[in-house]
Design a protein around this motif. Structure first.
Motif, PDB file in Angstrom:
ATOM      1  N   ALA A 122       0.843  -1.196   0.000  1.00  0.00           N
ATOM      2  CA  ALA A 122       0.000   0.000   0.000  1.00  0.00           C
ATOM      3  C   ALA A 122       0.878   1.246   0.000  1.00  0.00           C
ATOM      4  CB  ALA A 122      -0.922   0.002   1.212  1.00  0.00           C
ATOM      5  N   THR A 123       0.440   2.276  -0.707  1.00  0.00           N
ATOM      6  CA  THR A 123       1.198   3.521  -0.800  1.00  0.00           C
ATOM      7  C   THR A 123       0.360   4.698  -0.297  1.00  0.00           C
ATOM      8  OG1 THR A 123       0.535   3.614  -3.140  1.00  0.00           O
ATOM      9  CG2 THR A 123       2.747   2.788  -2.637  1.00  0.00           C
ATOM     10  N   PRO A 124       1.005   5.818   0.064  1.00  0.00           N
ATOM     11  CA  PRO A 124       0.285   6.949   0.656  1.00  0.00           C
ATOM     12  C   PRO A 124      -0.766   7.581  -0.250  1.00  0.00           C
ATOM     13  CG  PRO A 124       2.642   7.134   1.083  1.00  0.00           C
ATOM     14  CD  PRO A 124       2.473   6.030   0.099  1.00  0.00           C
ATOM     15  N   ASP A 125      -0.702   7.313  -1.549  1.00  0.00           N
ATOM     16  CA  ASP A 125      -1.703   7.881  -2.458  1.00  0.00           C
ATOM     17  C   ASP A 125      -2.995   7.069  -2.474  1.00  0.00           C
ATOM     18  OD1 ASP A 125      -0.710   5.661  -3.725  1.00  0.00           O
ATOM     19  OD2 ASP A 125      -0.358   6.639  -5.654  1.00  0.00           O
ATOM     20  N   GLY A 126      -3.099   6.071  -1.588  1.00  0.00           N
ATOM     21  CA  GLY A 126      -4.313   5.288  -1.480  1.00  0.00           C
ATOM     22  C   GLY A 126      -4.397   4.112  -2.435  1.00  0.00           C
ATOM     23  N   GLN A 127      -3.349   3.868  -3.208  1.00  0.00           N
ATOM     24  CA  GLN A 127      -3.362   2.774  -4.164  1.00  0.00           C
ATOM     25  C   GLN A 127      -2.688   1.536  -3.573  1.00  0.00           C
ATOM     26  OE1 GLN A 127      -3.032   3.733  -8.419  1.00  0.00           O
ATOM     27  NE2 GLN A 127      -2.241   5.724  -7.791  1.00  0.00           N
ATOM     28  N   GLU A 128      -2.955   0.397  -4.197  1.00  0.00           N
ATOM     29  CA  GLU A 128      -2.375  -0.871  -3.777  1.00  0.00           C
ATOM     30  C   GLU A 128      -1.834  -1.618  -4.979  1.00  0.00           C
ATOM     31  OE1 GLU A 128      -5.171  -3.305  -1.739  1.00  0.00           O
ATOM     32  OE2 GLU A 128      -5.351  -1.970  -0.005  1.00  0.00           O
ATOM     33  N   TRP A 129      -0.828  -2.435  -4.700  1.00  0.00           N
ATOM     34  CA  TRP A 129      -0.306  -3.372  -5.687  1.00  0.00           C
ATOM     35  C   TRP A 129      -0.427  -4.754  -5.064  1.00  0.00           C
ATOM     36  CZ3 TRP A 129       5.539  -3.762  -7.383  1.00  0.00           C
ATOM     37  CH2 TRP A 129       5.636  -4.668  -8.448  1.00  0.00           C
ATOM     38  N   ARG A 130      -1.225  -5.593  -5.694  1.00  0.00           N
ATOM     39  CA  ARG A 130      -1.389  -6.959  -5.214  1.00  0.00           C
ATOM     40  C   ARG A 130      -0.814  -7.920  -6.255  1.00  0.00           C
ATOM     41  NH1 ARG A 130      -7.303  -7.285  -2.160  1.00  0.00           N
ATOM     42  NH2 ARG A 130      -7.309  -5.124  -1.400  1.00  0.00           N
ATOM     43  N   THR A 131      -0.125  -8.904  -5.779  1.00  0.00           N
ATOM     44  CA  THR A 131       0.490  -9.868  -6.678  1.00  0.00           C
ATOM     45  C   THR A 131       0.534 -11.233  -6.016  1.00  0.00           C
ATOM     46  OG1 THR A 131       2.510 -10.409  -7.938  1.00  0.00           O
ATOM     47  CG2 THR A 131       2.800  -9.211  -5.881  1.00  0.00           C
ATOM     48  N   ALA A 132       0.454 -12.262  -6.818  1.00  0.00           N
ATOM     49  CA  ALA A 132       0.543 -13.637  -6.343  1.00  0.00           C
ATOM     50  C   ALA A 132       1.623 -14.342  -7.148  1.00  0.00           C
ATOM     51  CB  ALA A 132      -0.795 -14.354  -6.492  1.00  0.00           C
ATOM     52  N   MET A 133       2.608 -14.871  -6.465  1.00  0.00           N
ATOM     53  CA  MET A 133       3.777 -15.455  -7.115  1.00  0.00           C
ATOM     54  C   MET A 133       3.962 -16.901  -6.666  1.00  0.00           C
ATOM     55  SD  MET A 133       6.133 -12.118  -6.319  1.00  0.00           S
ATOM     56  CE  MET A 133       5.197 -11.876  -4.794  1.00  0.00           C
ATOM     57  N   ILE A 134       4.671 -17.675  -7.469  1.00  0.00           N
ATOM     58  CA  ILE A 134       5.004 -19.052  -7.104  1.00  0.00           C
ATOM     59  C   ILE A 134       6.496 -19.284  -7.332  1.00  0.00           C
ATOM     60  CG2 ILE A 134       2.700 -19.983  -7.460  1.00  0.00           C
ATOM     61  CD1 ILE A 134       3.545 -20.952 -10.204  1.00  0.00           C
ATOM     62  N   ASP A 135       6.969 -20.403  -6.818  1.00  0.00           N
ATOM     63  CA  ASP A 135       8.412 -20.635  -6.873  1.00  0.00           C
ATOM     64  C   ASP A 135       8.877 -21.327  -8.145  1.00  0.00           C
ATOM     65  OD1 ASP A 135       7.269 -23.083  -6.211  1.00  0.00           O
ATOM     66  OD2 ASP A 135       8.814 -23.625  -4.743  1.00  0.00           O
ATOM     67  N   SER A 136       7.973 -21.769  -8.993  1.00  0.00           N
ATOM     68  CA  SER A 136       8.409 -22.382 -10.247  1.00  0.00           C
ATOM     69  C   SER A 136       8.758 -21.287 -11.258  1.00  0.00           C
ATOM     70  CB  SER A 136       7.323 -23.289 -10.819  1.00  0.00           C
ATOM     71  OG  SER A 136       6.189 -22.534 -11.186  1.00  0.00           O
ATOM     72  N   PRO A 137       9.699 -21.535 -12.157  1.00  0.00           N
ATOM     73  CA  PRO A 137      10.116 -20.514 -13.129  1.00  0.00           C
ATOM     74  C   PRO A 137       9.183 -20.393 -14.324  1.00  0.00           C
ATOM     75  CG  PRO A 137      11.417 -22.500 -13.422  1.00  0.00           C
ATOM     76  CD  PRO A 137      10.551 -22.743 -12.209  1.00  0.00           C
ATOM     77  N   ILE A 138       8.306 -21.371 -14.513  1.00  0.00           N
ATOM     78  CA  ILE A 138       7.343 -21.365 -15.610  1.00  0.00           C
ATOM     79  C   ILE A 138       6.034 -21.954 -15.106  1.00  0.00           C
ATOM     80  CG2 ILE A 138       8.926 -21.409 -17.589  1.00  0.00           C
ATOM     81  CD1 ILE A 138       8.729 -24.449 -17.557  1.00  0.00           C
TER      82      ILE A 138
END
Length: 353
Positions: A122-138
């Motif tokens: 979360a950033t002070p401008d009220g926006q968010e960055w959400r991400t979902a990652m995994i440990d495989s390279p592909i």
């Protein structure tokens, strides 16, 4: 690793959580993966269920996990790639979830090949960055439809189902080669987490660049075998990360990779060449682990289409597909939670209540 155990270890592993709101359906329609008589979010979610049915009140996949809080320390380097506030030098609150790609919330660690991290900054401008990652390279499939077919094949009692799937989806062979040969680790802190989908970074001048990102662990990676992990106990990963973070904050460097013209942006089963431009944009610092039962990540949807201004979806169909499926999963588990309270009772010593 024999094919039978590999298929079992893969399990369903659609990336976690769901969106709150109606924009996901619009994204999915725009992406062209929802239409009559074709794949729908409900069908995708249904295909994730284990033989005994879903664990009511839980995420339909990546059901086993533990919350964390910390900060994202942006170093300012990302500002040349994107106008998103999150890349301005500074520290921003981060909330996340380490998890295993399984629909079974009490699965033993060594039975699940894929590990994940959901992250919200979360950033002070009220926006968010959400991400979902995994440990495989592909990713194991090139399209949402192929991923759905993989789920059905891996759950099928037909002994030739996986053989038929692989013949129709040759990209799966590369993923299986990784799953069969890559070493395991005994800690989430030693894992690299990859955002396999492609997004568009937009800078202050309106220049658009296709990008993917990864979180690279600062901890020394100590490879182990699947058998070694099994000997450590069914819930070792959660216990270990609690102890490790109690001793010191854990760090991952965020590296953003920029595509060259012609690199595939609509197929996460294809890796980009290693010589592509990579920019280290900051560091994720995990400061506290919290039990999921009442933790801050329990009701968070790590929807990959929740993006700040300066990051946009690309022609990759998976973020829209995941967003729509997450919304269905979220609606189901929150409704079920009223009648089926959070059922996993394991206690991780040292995790904040």
């Amino acid at each position: 690793m024999p094919q039978q155990s590999s298929s079992h270890a893969l399990g369903p592993f659609v990336l976690i959580a769901c969106i709150i709101g109606g924009t996901a359906a619009a994204f999915a329609y725009t992406a062209g993966w929802i239409s009559p008589h074709r794949l729908t979010p409900a069908k995708l979610v249904d295909a994730l269920a284990p033989p005994g049915g879903p664990a009511l009140g839980h995420r339909r996949n990546h059901a086993k996990g533990i919350c964390f809080t910390g900060v994202f320390e942006a170093n300012g380097n990302g500002a040349v790639l994107s106008r998103a506030y999150v890349f301005t030098r500074g520290q921003y609150p981060a909330l996340g979830r380490f998890n295993l790609a399984t629909p079974v919330p009490d699965a033993a660690d060594s039975t699940v090949r894929i590990r994940g991290m959901g992250l919200r900054i979360a950033t002070p401008d009220g926006q968010e960055w959400r991400t979902a990652m995994i440990d495989s390279p592909i990713f194991p499939a090139s399209t949402p439809q192929a991923f759905h077919a993989l789920l059905l094949a891996s759950a099928s009692k037909d002994p030739d189902a996986m053989k038929a799937f692989t013949a129709s989806n040759p990209e799966f062979a590369n993923f299986k080669a990784w799953a069969d040969s890559a070493p395991w680790t005994a800690s989430y802190a030693e894992d690299r987490f990859n955002g396999l989908d492609s997004f568009i970074f937009v800078d202050d001048f309106g220049i658009r660049r296709a990008a993917r990102w990864s979180l690279l662990p600062a901890a020394q990676v100590i490879p182990i075998t699947e058998a070694d992990l099994a000997k450590l106990g069914p819930d070792h990963l959660e216990k270990e990360i609690v102890e490790r973070v109690r001793g010191a904050p854990q760090r991952w460097t965020m590296a953003v990779t920029i595509a060259n013209p012609g690199d595939p942006t609509n197929d996460p089963s294809k890796a980009w060449p290693e010589d592509r431009r990579t920019v280290e944009v900051g560091t994720l610092v995990v400061k506290q682990i919290e039990a999921e039962r009442d933790g801050p990540c329990r009701d968070v949807n790590f929807d990959p289409t929740v993006l700040p201004s300066g990051i946009a979806i690309s022609d990759d169909p998976f973020p829209a597909a995941r967003s729509s499926a997450y919304r269905v999963s979220y609606d189901l588990r929150t409704a079920e939670a009223r009648d089926y309270p959070y059922t996993v009772t394991r206690t991780v010593a040292g995790a904040q209540p």
